[in-house]
Design a protein around this motif. Structure first.
Motif, PDB file in Angstrom:
ATOM      1  N   LEU A  17      15.351  10.765  30.347  1.00 40.32           N
ATOM      2  CA  LEU A  17      15.583   9.697  29.379  1.00 40.32           C
ATOM      3  C   LEU A  17      16.926   9.859  28.679  1.00 40.32           C
ATOM      4  O   LEU A  17      17.616   8.871  28.396  1.00 40.32           O
ATOM      5  CB  LEU A  17      14.445   9.694  28.353  1.00 40.32           C
ATOM      6  CG  LEU A  17      14.502   8.621  27.263  1.00 40.32           C
ATOM      7  CD1 LEU A  17      14.415   7.236  27.866  1.00 40.32           C
ATOM      8  CD2 LEU A  17      13.366   8.844  26.257  1.00 40.32           C
ATOM      9  N   SER A  18      17.308  11.091  28.390  1.00 38.93           N
ATOM     10  CA  SER A  18      18.591  11.316  27.714  1.00 38.93           C
ATOM     11  C   SER A  18      19.755  10.838  28.571  1.00 38.93           C
ATOM     12  O   SER A  18      20.700  10.222  28.066  1.00 38.93           O
ATOM     13  CB  SER A  18      18.743  12.802  27.389  1.00 38.93           C
ATOM     14  OG  SER A  18      18.860  13.582  28.570  1.00 38.93           O
ATOM     15  N   PHE A  19      19.699  11.082  29.872  1.00 40.04           N
ATOM     16  CA  PHE A  19      20.776  10.627  30.744  1.00 40.04           C
ATOM     17  C   PHE A  19      20.739   9.103  30.909  1.00 40.04           C
ATOM     18  O   PHE A  19      21.786   8.461  31.003  1.00 40.04           O
ATOM     19  CB  PHE A  19      20.690  11.312  32.105  1.00 40.04           C
ATOM     20  CG  PHE A  19      21.376  12.641  32.146  1.00 40.04           C
ATOM     21  CD1 PHE A  19      22.735  12.723  32.372  1.00 40.04           C
ATOM     22  CD2 PHE A  19      20.668  13.809  31.941  1.00 40.04           C
ATOM     23  CE1 PHE A  19      23.387  13.942  32.401  1.00 40.04           C
ATOM     24  CE2 PHE A  19      21.304  15.037  31.962  1.00 40.04           C
ATOM     25  CZ  PHE A  19      22.669  15.113  32.198  1.00 40.04           C
ATOM     26  N   GLY A  20      19.538   8.536  30.961  1.00 38.85           N
ATOM     27  CA  GLY A  20      19.457   7.086  31.069  1.00 38.85           C
ATOM     28  C   GLY A  20      20.056   6.391  29.856  1.00 38.85           C
ATOM     29  O   GLY A  20      20.844   5.441  29.990  1.00 38.85           O
ATOM     30  N   ILE A  21      19.708   6.864  28.671  1.00 36.93           N
ATOM     31  CA  ILE A  21      20.277   6.289  27.453  1.00 36.93           C
ATOM     32  C   ILE A  21      21.776   6.541  27.393  1.00 36.93           C
ATOM     33  O   ILE A  21      22.558   5.684  26.977  1.00 36.93           O
ATOM     34  CB  ILE A  21      19.572   6.879  26.218  1.00 36.93           C
ATOM     35  CG1 ILE A  21      18.100   6.468  26.212  1.00 36.93           C
ATOM     36  CG2 ILE A  21      20.251   6.429  24.939  1.00 36.93           C
ATOM     37  CD1 ILE A  21      17.293   7.108  25.100  1.00 36.93           C
ATOM     38  N   GLY A  22      22.207   7.732  27.819  1.00 38.56           N
ATOM     39  CA  GLY A  22      23.637   8.044  27.815  1.00 38.56           C
ATOM     40  C   GLY A  22      24.427   7.146  28.736  1.00 38.56           C
ATOM     41  O   GLY A  22      25.509   6.664  28.385  1.00 38.56           O
ATOM     42  N   MET A  23      23.917   6.879  29.928  1.00 35.68           N
ATOM     43  CA  MET A  23      24.610   5.991  30.857  1.00 35.68           C
ATOM     44  C   MET A  23      24.668   4.572  30.329  1.00 35.68           C
ATOM     45  O   MET A  23      25.701   3.887  30.436  1.00 35.68           O
ATOM     46  CB  MET A  23      23.921   6.032  32.220  1.00 35.68           C
ATOM     47  CG  MET A  23      24.144   7.315  32.983  1.00 35.68           C
ATOM     48  SD  MET A  23      23.472   7.284  34.671  1.00 35.68           S
ATOM     49  CE  MET A  23      21.719   7.399  34.317  1.00 35.68           C
ATOM     50  N   LEU A  24      23.576   4.106  29.729  1.00 35.36           N
ATOM     51  CA  LEU A  24      23.531   2.738  29.217  1.00 35.36           C
ATOM     52  C   LEU A  24      24.474   2.550  28.032  1.00 35.36           C
ATOM     53  O   LEU A  24      25.309   1.632  28.019  1.00 35.36           O
ATOM     54  CB  LEU A  24      22.098   2.397  28.817  1.00 35.36           C
ATOM     55  CG  LEU A  24      21.860   1.018  28.201  1.00 35.36           C
ATOM     56  CD1 LEU A  24      22.314  -0.085  29.128  1.00 35.36           C
ATOM     57  CD2 LEU A  24      20.398   0.850  27.824  1.00 35.36           C
TER      58      LEU A  24
END
Length: 243
Positions: A111-118
Motif C-alpha cells: 500500500l505504501s508503494f501504491g500511494i507513493g506512485m499515485l
C-alpha cells in the motif's frame, strides 16, 4: 407444605446468571477498554503520511540519482511499517494472529508503494510526463489491491468484484488520458526540467572554464632601438667647427 416443596423443586425454572458467562465477560472487558491515547494516534498517522511522502518522492525522482533515492525509499518503507505496527498492533483493540499480522505487514508495504506512485506521479507530472503517466494508473491499481488485502472487513475476492472492475477501468482511462497529455507536453530527451541542484558537473566545469579563460595579451610593437647618437638622428653632425 406444598408451597415449600414447590419452591425447592428441581423442576422449577432457574434464573440465568447475570453477565452471560465468561464470553460475555470478555466482551464486556473489550467494550470497557479505554481508547488509544491521542498522542499515540497522532504519531501513528504522522508516520503513515511521512512514510508515504518519502516513498512518493523517491519513486518519482529515482532516475535523477538512483543511489540517493533508493536510500530515501528504504527509509520511507521503514517509517510506513513503523506506522503499521503502531496503528495495527500497539493501538488496536484486538491484536491479530500471527498469520494475519504477516499479511497486514505485507499489504501495508504494498500500500505504501501504491500511494507513493499515485501521489508522486500526480505531483510531478509536468516534470516527468512519461513517468507520471505510468505511475498514476499503476498506483491506483496497487493501492486498491493492497487495501483490500489489509482490510479485515473485506475478502480478497472483492478484488475481482464490481468494485475491482471499476478501479481497473479507472486505471486504464487514466493511463491513456495521461499519455495523451504527456505527448502534448513533450519531454526533453535525456533530461528533465525538474532540477534539484543546478546543472550537471560537466556544465558547471564548462562554465567555470569559460569564466576563467585568460585573454591573450595584445602585443604592442615596440619602437626600434637606435644605436645612433641623438645628433645623428636629428641629422646634425658635430664637425668640430663652431659657428
Amino acid at each position: 407444605m406444598s408451597l415449600v416443596t414447590d419452591h425447592h423443586s428441581p423442576s422449577a425454572p432457574q434464573q440465568p446468571r447475570p453477565g452471560g458467562g465468561r464470553a460475555a465477560a470478555r466482551r464486556g472487558r473489550r467494550r470497557a477498554r479505554k481508547p488509544a491515547p491521542l498522542g499515540g494516534r497522532y504519531i501513528g498517522y504522522v508516520l503513515y503520511f511521512v512514510g508515504a511522502g518519502l516513498i512518493s518522492g523517491a519513486v518519482v525522482h529515482h532516475p535523477l540519482d538512483p543511489a540517493r533515492y533508493t536510500k530515501i525509499a528504504v527509509i520511507g518503507v521503514l517509517v510506513f511499517l513503523a506506522a503499521t505496527v503502531v496503528n495495527e498492533f500497539l493501538l488496536a483493540t484486538d491484536r491479530p494472529a500471527l498469520r494475519r499480522a504477516v499479511l497486514i505487514i505485507a499489504a501495508s508495504l504494498m500500500l505504501s508503494f501504491g500511494i507513493g506512485m499515485l501521489s508522486g506521479g500526480l505531483q510531478h507530472f509536468e516534470d516527468f510526463p512519461d513517468r507520471g503517466a505510468a505511475l498514476v494508473p499503476l498506483g491506483i491499481a496497487v493501492s486498491f489491491i493492497a487495501f483490500v488485502l489489509k482490510d479485515a472487513e473485506s475478502s480478497w475476492r472483492r478484488i475481482f468484484g464490481p468494485l475491482g472492475l471499476a478501479v481497473l477501468l479507472t486505471a486504464a482511462v487514466s493511463f491513456f488520458g495521461l499519455r495523451a497529455v504527456a505527448d502534448g507536453l513533450g519531454e526533453p530527451s535525456g533530461e528533465s526540467g525538474h532540477s534539484h541542484g543546478g546543472g550537471t558537473e560537466e556544465e558547471a566545469d564548462d562554465e567555470h572554464s569559460t569564466e576563467e579563460e585568460p585573454t591573450a595579451p595584445t602585443a604592442e610593437p615596440s619602437a626600434p632601438e637606435s644605436s645612433a647618437p641623438p645628433e645623428e638622428e636629428s641629422g646634425h653632425v658635430d664637425d668640430g667647427h663652431s659657428h
